[in-house]
Write a protein that holds these residues in place. Structure first.
Motif, PDB file in Angstrom:
ATOM      1  N   GLY A  97      10.487  42.649   0.337  1.00 41.51           N
ATOM      2  CA  GLY A  97       9.369  42.003   1.018  1.00 41.51           C
ATOM      3  C   GLY A  97       9.261  40.516   0.730  1.00 41.51           C
ATOM      4  O   GLY A  97       8.904  39.729   1.607  1.00 41.51           O
ATOM      5  N   PHE A  98       9.585  40.109  -0.499  1.00 41.19           N
ATOM      6  CA  PHE A  98       9.561  38.678  -0.821  1.00 41.19           C
ATOM      7  C   PHE A  98      10.663  37.941  -0.054  1.00 41.19           C
ATOM      8  O   PHE A  98      10.467  36.830   0.423  1.00 41.19           O
ATOM      9  N   ARG A 145       2.521  36.412  -8.025  1.00 42.53           N
ATOM     10  CA  ARG A 145       3.109  36.483  -6.679  1.00 42.53           C
ATOM     11  C   ARG A 145       3.721  35.142  -6.297  1.00 42.53           C
ATOM     12  O   ARG A 145       4.837  35.081  -5.778  1.00 42.53           O
ATOM     13  N   GLU A 146       3.008  34.051  -6.558  1.00 41.87           N
ATOM     14  CA  GLU A 146       3.508  32.719  -6.195  1.00 41.87           C
ATOM     15  C   GLU A 146       4.753  32.349  -7.002  1.00 41.87           C
ATOM     16  O   GLU A 146       5.687  31.754  -6.459  1.00 41.87           O
ATOM     17  N   GLN A 147       4.797  32.715  -8.272  1.00 43.38           N
ATOM     18  CA  GLN A 147       5.982  32.441  -9.088  1.00 43.38           C
ATOM     19  C   GLN A 147       7.191  33.216  -8.563  1.00 43.38           C
ATOM     20  O   GLN A 147       8.303  32.679  -8.511  1.00 43.38           O
ATOM     21  N   ARG A 148       6.951  34.432  -8.166  1.00 41.86           N
ATOM     22  CA  ARG A 148       8.046  35.237  -7.628  1.00 41.86           C
ATOM     23  C   ARG A 148       8.505  34.690  -6.282  1.00 41.86           C
ATOM     24  O   ARG A 148       9.706  34.594  -6.015  1.00 41.86           O
ATOM     25  N   LEU A 149       7.561  34.319  -5.421  1.00 38.68           N
ATOM     26  CA  LEU A 149       7.930  33.711  -4.135  1.00 38.68           C
ATOM     27  C   LEU A 149       8.746  32.442  -4.359  1.00 38.68           C
ATOM     28  O   LEU A 149       9.734  32.192  -3.649  1.00 38.68           O
ATOM     29  N   GLU A 150       8.354  31.645  -5.334  1.00 42.03           N
ATOM     30  CA  GLU A 150       9.087  30.409  -5.620  1.00 42.03           C
ATOM     31  C   GLU A 150      10.527  30.706  -6.046  1.00 42.03           C
ATOM     32  O   GLU A 150      11.457  30.008  -5.658  1.00 42.03           O
TER      33      GLU A 150
END
Length: 141
Positions: free
Chosen positions: A49-50, A118-123
């Motif tokens: 999903g990411f 979530r934002e760290q993983r998206l990055e």
């Protein structure tokens, strides 16, 4: 077309769920007219999903990507395989050992191993995406 640009390329990774579908989609977008582009994995996973989210950020939809293995490929006469993980490199060298297929190794971080918000993983997924796009542009012009 550049003389060193292959007519067919396979991006290979461990699960065909993040790195290789990203590379496939970006290469197809920029070079798809003159090049057959596919992806496969040592094993089939589930599209992440990411990965879908960060590809959507650059207007590429991988939601319909169906992860598959080398053995599930219908076309196997690739000029070039770009392996994005060590296991994919080994598999590609074994799978294509008797043909004219060249194997290149682009070690690429596995963003699914990153923990955090979530934002760290998206990055982390964005960094993988952007790094792959840089390599694709360097390799294919």
């Amino acid at each position: 077309m550049r003389p060193d640009r292959p007519l067919s390329v396979l991006f290979a990774c461990t699960l065909n769920a993040v790195r290789s579908p990203m590379a496939e989609a970006m290469t197809r977008k920029h070079y798809g007219r003159g090049m057959r582009v596919e992806s496969a994995g040592v094993r089939a996973g589930e599209t992440d999903g990411f990965a879908m989210a960060v590809m959507n950020e650059i207007s590429l939809d991988i939601t319909r990507h169906w992860p598959r293995t080398f053995e599930e490929l219908e076309f196997t006469d690739f000029e070039l395989v770009i392996a994005l993980s060590s296991s994919a490199r080994r598999k590609a060298e074994e799978f294509f050992c008797s043909g004219r297929t060249r194997v290149e190794f682009w070690p690429t971080e596995d963003a699914t191993m990153i923990e955090g918000t979530r934002e760290q993983r998206l990055e982390a997924f964005r960094e993988v995406r952007d790094g792959l796009l840089r390599r694709i542009r360097q390799r294919f012009g």
